[in-house]
Design a protein around this motif. Structure first.
Motif, PDB file in Angstrom:
ATOM      1  N   LEU A 164       0.861  -1.178   0.000  1.00 15.86           N
ATOM      2  CA  LEU A 164       0.000   0.000   0.000  1.00 15.86           C
ATOM      3  C   LEU A 164       0.901   1.233   0.000  1.00 15.86           C
ATOM      4  O   LEU A 164       1.544   1.546   1.006  1.00 15.86           O
ATOM      5  CB  LEU A 164      -0.909  -0.007   1.224  1.00 15.86           C
ATOM      6  N   LYS A 165       0.936   1.924  -1.131  1.00 18.12           N
ATOM      7  CA  LYS A 165       1.824   3.065  -1.289  1.00 18.12           C
ATOM      8  C   LYS A 165       1.033   4.369  -1.227  1.00 18.12           C
ATOM      9  O   LYS A 165      -0.091   4.440  -1.715  1.00 18.12           O
ATOM     10  CB  LYS A 165       2.577   2.978  -2.618  1.00 18.12           C
ATOM     11  N   MET A 166       1.657   5.382  -0.607  1.00 18.79           N
ATOM     12  CA  MET A 166       1.030   6.691  -0.469  1.00 18.79           C
ATOM     13  C   MET A 166       1.962   7.766  -0.994  1.00 18.79           C
ATOM     14  O   MET A 166       3.179   7.694  -0.796  1.00 18.79           O
ATOM     15  CB  MET A 166       0.668   6.949   0.990  1.00 18.79           C
ATOM     16  N   ASN A 167       1.386   8.755  -1.657  1.00 17.58           N
ATOM     17  CA  ASN A 167       2.188   9.808  -2.280  1.00 17.58           C
ATOM     18  C   ASN A 167       2.867  10.709  -1.260  1.00 17.58           C
ATOM     19  O   ASN A 167       3.945  11.232  -1.516  1.00 17.58           O
ATOM     20  CB  ASN A 167       1.310  10.655  -3.208  1.00 17.58           C
ATOM     21  N   ASN A 168       2.225  10.914  -0.111  1.00 21.76           N
ATOM     22  CA  ASN A 168       2.767  11.844   0.882  1.00 21.76           C
ATOM     23  C   ASN A 168       3.598  11.166   1.961  1.00 21.76           C
ATOM     24  O   ASN A 168       3.912  11.770   2.982  1.00 21.76           O
ATOM     25  CB  ASN A 168       1.623  12.611   1.547  1.00 21.76           C
ATOM     26  N   MET A 169       3.960   9.885   1.749  1.00 20.70           N
ATOM     27  CA  MET A 169       4.760   9.153   2.729  1.00 20.70           C
ATOM     28  C   MET A 169       5.867   8.388   2.020  1.00 20.70           C
ATOM     29  O   MET A 169       5.671   7.893   0.909  1.00 20.70           O
ATOM     30  CB  MET A 169       3.889   8.165   3.527  1.00 20.70           C
ATOM     31  N   ASP A 170       7.024   8.314   2.662  1.00 21.39           N
ATOM     32  CA  ASP A 170       8.126   7.525   2.119  1.00 21.39           C
ATOM     33  C   ASP A 170       7.876   6.045   2.401  1.00 21.39           C
ATOM     34  O   ASP A 170       7.337   5.675   3.444  1.00 21.39           O
ATOM     35  CB  ASP A 170       9.457   7.952   2.740  1.00 21.39           C
ATOM     36  N   GLY A 171       8.294   5.205   1.489  1.00 24.26           N
ATOM     37  CA  GLY A 171       8.142   3.771   1.690  1.00 24.26           C
ATOM     38  C   GLY A 171       6.722   3.309   1.411  1.00 24.26           C
ATOM     39  O   GLY A 171       5.977   3.935   0.655  1.00 24.26           O
ATOM     40  N   PHE A 172       6.329   2.231   2.058  1.00 27.27           N
ATOM     41  CA  PHE A 172       5.021   1.634   1.831  1.00 27.27           C
ATOM     42  C   PHE A 172       4.627   0.810   3.047  1.00 27.27           C
ATOM     43  O   PHE A 172       5.420   0.604   3.970  1.00 27.27           O
ATOM     44  CB  PHE A 172       5.046   0.748   0.579  1.00 27.27           C
ATOM     45  N   MET A 173       3.371   0.308   3.034  1.00 25.93           N
ATOM     46  CA  MET A 173       2.873  -0.569   4.083  1.00 25.93           C
ATOM     47  C   MET A 173       2.370  -1.852   3.440  1.00 25.93           C
ATOM     48  O   MET A 173       2.070  -1.887   2.242  1.00 25.93           O
ATOM     49  CB  MET A 173       1.781   0.121   4.892  1.00 25.93           C
ATOM     50  N   TYR A 174       2.294  -2.906   4.262  1.00 25.65           N
ATOM     51  CA  TYR A 174       1.878  -4.211   3.763  1.00 25.65           C
ATOM     52  C   TYR A 174       0.428  -4.504   4.153  1.00 25.65           C
ATOM     53  O   TYR A 174      -0.018  -4.154   5.244  1.00 25.65           O
ATOM     54  CB  TYR A 174       2.746  -5.329   4.348  1.00 25.65           C
ATOM     55  N   MET A 175      -0.269  -5.187   3.249  1.00 18.94           N
ATOM     56  CA  MET A 175      -1.534  -5.832   3.580  1.00 18.94           C
ATOM     57  C   MET A 175      -1.392  -7.304   3.210  1.00 18.94           C
ATOM     58  O   MET A 175      -1.148  -7.635   2.044  1.00 18.94           O
ATOM     59  CB  MET A 175      -2.698  -5.192   2.825  1.00 18.94           C
ATOM     60  N   ILE A 176      -1.515  -8.180   4.202  1.00 15.47           N
ATOM     61  CA  ILE A 176      -1.397  -9.625   3.953  1.00 15.47           C
ATOM     62  C   ILE A 176      -2.787 -10.125   3.569  1.00 15.47           C
ATOM     63  O   ILE A 176      -3.562 -10.603   4.408  1.00 15.47           O
ATOM     64  CB  ILE A 176      -0.844 -10.352   5.196  1.00 15.47           C
ATOM     65  N   LEU A 177      -3.116 -10.004   2.304  1.00 20.16           N
ATOM     66  CA  LEU A 177      -4.483 -10.207   1.814  1.00 20.16           C
ATOM     67  C   LEU A 177      -5.071 -11.593   2.079  1.00 20.16           C
ATOM     68  O   LEU A 177      -6.251 -11.697   2.398  1.00 20.16           O
ATOM     69  CB  LEU A 177      -4.541  -9.878   0.324  1.00 20.16           C
ATOM     70  N   PRO A 178      -4.300 -12.702   1.959  1.00 21.24           N
ATOM     71  CA  PRO A 178      -4.910 -14.010   2.238  1.00 21.24           C
ATOM     72  C   PRO A 178      -5.427 -14.151   3.669  1.00 21.24           C
ATOM     73  O   PRO A 178      -6.297 -14.984   3.924  1.00 21.24           O
ATOM     74  CB  PRO A 178      -3.757 -14.988   1.966  1.00 21.24           C
ATOM     75  N   TYR A 179      -4.908 -13.358   4.590  1.00 18.56           N
ATOM     76  CA  TYR A 179      -5.325 -13.445   5.984  1.00 18.56           C
ATOM     77  C   TYR A 179      -6.091 -12.198   6.431  1.00 18.56           C
ATOM     78  O   TYR A 179      -6.219 -11.944   7.617  1.00 18.56           O
ATOM     79  CB  TYR A 179      -4.105 -13.654   6.880  1.00 18.56           C
ATOM     80  N   CYS A 180      -6.583 -11.449   5.438  1.00 17.29           N
ATOM     81  CA  CYS A 180      -7.389 -10.266   5.735  1.00 17.29           C
ATOM     82  C   CYS A 180      -8.854 -10.536   5.405  1.00 17.29           C
ATOM     83  O   CYS A 180      -9.160 -11.263   4.456  1.00 17.29           O
ATOM     84  CB  CYS A 180      -6.900  -9.050   4.944  1.00 17.29           C
ATOM     85  N   GLN A 181      -9.730  -9.941   6.171  1.00 19.88           N
ATOM     86  CA  GLN A 181     -11.161 -10.045   5.926  1.00 19.88           C
ATOM     87  C   GLN A 181     -11.658  -8.713   5.360  1.00 19.88           C
ATOM     88  O   GLN A 181     -11.576  -7.677   6.027  1.00 19.88           O
ATOM     89  CB  GLN A 181     -11.905 -10.377   7.227  1.00 19.88           C
ATOM     90  N   VAL A 182     -12.138  -8.753   4.126  1.00 21.34           N
ATOM     91  CA  VAL A 182     -12.658  -7.548   3.481  1.00 21.34           C
ATOM     92  C   VAL A 182     -14.132  -7.403   3.844  1.00 21.34           C
ATOM     93  O   VAL A 182     -14.960  -8.237   3.474  1.00 21.34           O
ATOM     94  CB  VAL A 182     -12.470  -7.606   1.953  1.00 21.34           C
ATOM     95  N   LEU A 183     -14.465  -6.343   4.570  1.00 26.96           N
ATOM     96  CA  LEU A 183     -15.830  -6.121   5.042  1.00 26.96           C
ATOM     97  C   LEU A 183     -16.649  -5.301   4.061  1.00 26.96           C
ATOM     98  O   LEU A 183     -17.878  -5.376   4.070  1.00 26.96           O
ATOM     99  CB  LEU A 183     -15.793  -5.416   6.410  1.00 26.96           C
ATOM    100  N   ASN A 184     -15.977  -4.499   3.256  1.00 27.11           N
ATOM    101  CA  ASN A 184     -16.673  -3.681   2.252  1.00 27.11           C
ATOM    102  C   ASN A 184     -15.810  -3.685   0.984  1.00 27.11           C
ATOM    103  O   ASN A 184     -14.892  -2.880   0.851  1.00 27.11           O
ATOM    104  CB  ASN A 184     -16.896  -2.263   2.776  1.00 27.11           C
ATOM    105  N   LYS A 185     -16.114  -4.609   0.068  1.00 26.11           N
ATOM    106  CA  LYS A 185     -15.293  -4.775  -1.129  1.00 26.11           C
ATOM    107  C   LYS A 185     -15.363  -3.556  -2.034  1.00 26.11           C
ATOM    108  O   LYS A 185     -14.354  -3.145  -2.626  1.00 26.11           O
ATOM    109  CB  LYS A 185     -15.752  -6.025  -1.887  1.00 26.11           C
ATOM    110  N   GLU A 186     -16.534  -2.956  -2.149  1.00 21.28           N
ATOM    111  CA  GLU A 186     -16.696  -1.794  -3.028  1.00 21.28           C
ATOM    112  C   GLU A 186     -15.823  -0.628  -2.569  1.00 21.28           C
ATOM    113  O   GLU A 186     -15.139   0.017  -3.375  1.00 21.28           O
ATOM    114  CB  GLU A 186     -18.162  -1.377  -3.064  1.00 21.28           C
ATOM    115  N   ALA A 187     -15.833  -0.352  -1.256  1.00 20.05           N
ATOM    116  CA  ALA A 187     -15.017   0.738  -0.722  1.00 20.05           C
ATOM    117  C   ALA A 187     -13.535   0.409  -0.829  1.00 20.05           C
ATOM    118  O   ALA A 187     -12.708   1.297  -1.110  1.00 20.05           O
ATOM    119  CB  ALA A 187     -15.404   1.009   0.735  1.00 20.05           C
ATOM    120  N   PHE A 188     -13.184  -0.848  -0.622  1.00 19.25           N
ATOM    121  CA  PHE A 188     -11.784  -1.272  -0.722  1.00 19.25           C
ATOM    122  C   PHE A 188     -11.244  -1.068  -2.138  1.00 19.25           C
ATOM    123  O   PHE A 188     -10.135  -0.547  -2.328  1.00 19.25           O
ATOM    124  CB  PHE A 188     -11.670  -2.739  -0.308  1.00 19.25           C
TER     125      PHE A 188
END
Length: 207
Positions: A174-198
């Motif tokens: 997960l990359k952001m324009n106003n931040m250096d580097g990035f963050m991780y989302m471990i998708l196989p072990y994540c529960q998506v509660l709102n797919k449309e918003a995601f």
């Protein structure tokens, strides 16, 4: 013997005072930031209920928090063990240099592993929230001490997908324009509660 006991007592009193000063200096800025946030920001529960909706959560974030804190305790124990071996060696309680070297190597190894593991843990997204107006995203993750930390960014500051195949990756960046580097989302072990918003956050509506 009495003189030795007096020296030990004085040494530990001095050591205790120095450790308290070190702790105060290291966490002074963090405590000021926490207090400032508590005074200016609304409480998390009311903030999430009134303004944000949880759209994704990492199932094992509590286990990750426990592992992070256990790693801190292990490093602290290694430091105390190494410090005790140095004190014992200096006071002629033992002359075993192998034990002294081993204790200090364990402390150095534990410290290096703490820095490496913590650097990765603080990048993992625990929960992802979206404001009800669809303009802001709240990213919840762990800090170095294993406590919760929240970041609020605008939706347009989050970089979109290059292709939908990126969502099949285990570690999604997960990359952001106003931040250096990035963050991780471990998708196989994540529960998506709102797919449309995601998908809206990732600019995936065009795919």
């Amino acid at each position: 013997m009495n003189r030795l006991l007096f020296m030990n007592k004085s040494f530990y009193q001095t050591l205790h005072v120095n450790l308290r000063r070190l702790r105060t200096s290291v966490f002074k800025n963090q405590e000021n930031l926490i207090n400032k946030t508590r005074n200016t920001a609304p409480k998390p529960n009311s903030l999430y209920k009134n303004e944000f909706e949880c759209i994704l959560q990492f199932r094992y974030i509590k286990h990750l928090r426990l592992a992070s804190r256990l790693k801190l305790y292990q490093t602290g124990f290694s430091f105390l063990f190494a410090l005790g071996s140095i004190i014992a060696f200096e006071m002629d309680f033992t002359q075993n240099t192998n034990a002294l070297i081993s204790a200090n190597l364990c402390m150095v190894f534990a410290l290096i592993m703490l820095l490496i593991i913590s650097k990765q843990i603080i990048r993992i997204v625990g929960r992802l929230y979206m404001s009800k107006d669809g303009k802001k995203v709240l990213i919840s993750h762990l800090n170095f001490l294993g406590k919760r930390r929240d970041i609020i960014v605008k939706v347009e500051d989050i970089q979109g997908l290059n292709s939908m195949s990126e969502l099949k990756e285990t570690f999604f960046k997960l990359k952001m324009n106003n931040m250096d580097g990035f963050m991780y989302m471990i998708l196989p072990y994540c529960q998506v509660l709102n797919k449309e918003a995601f998908l809206k956050i990732l600019k995936a509506s065009n795919y």
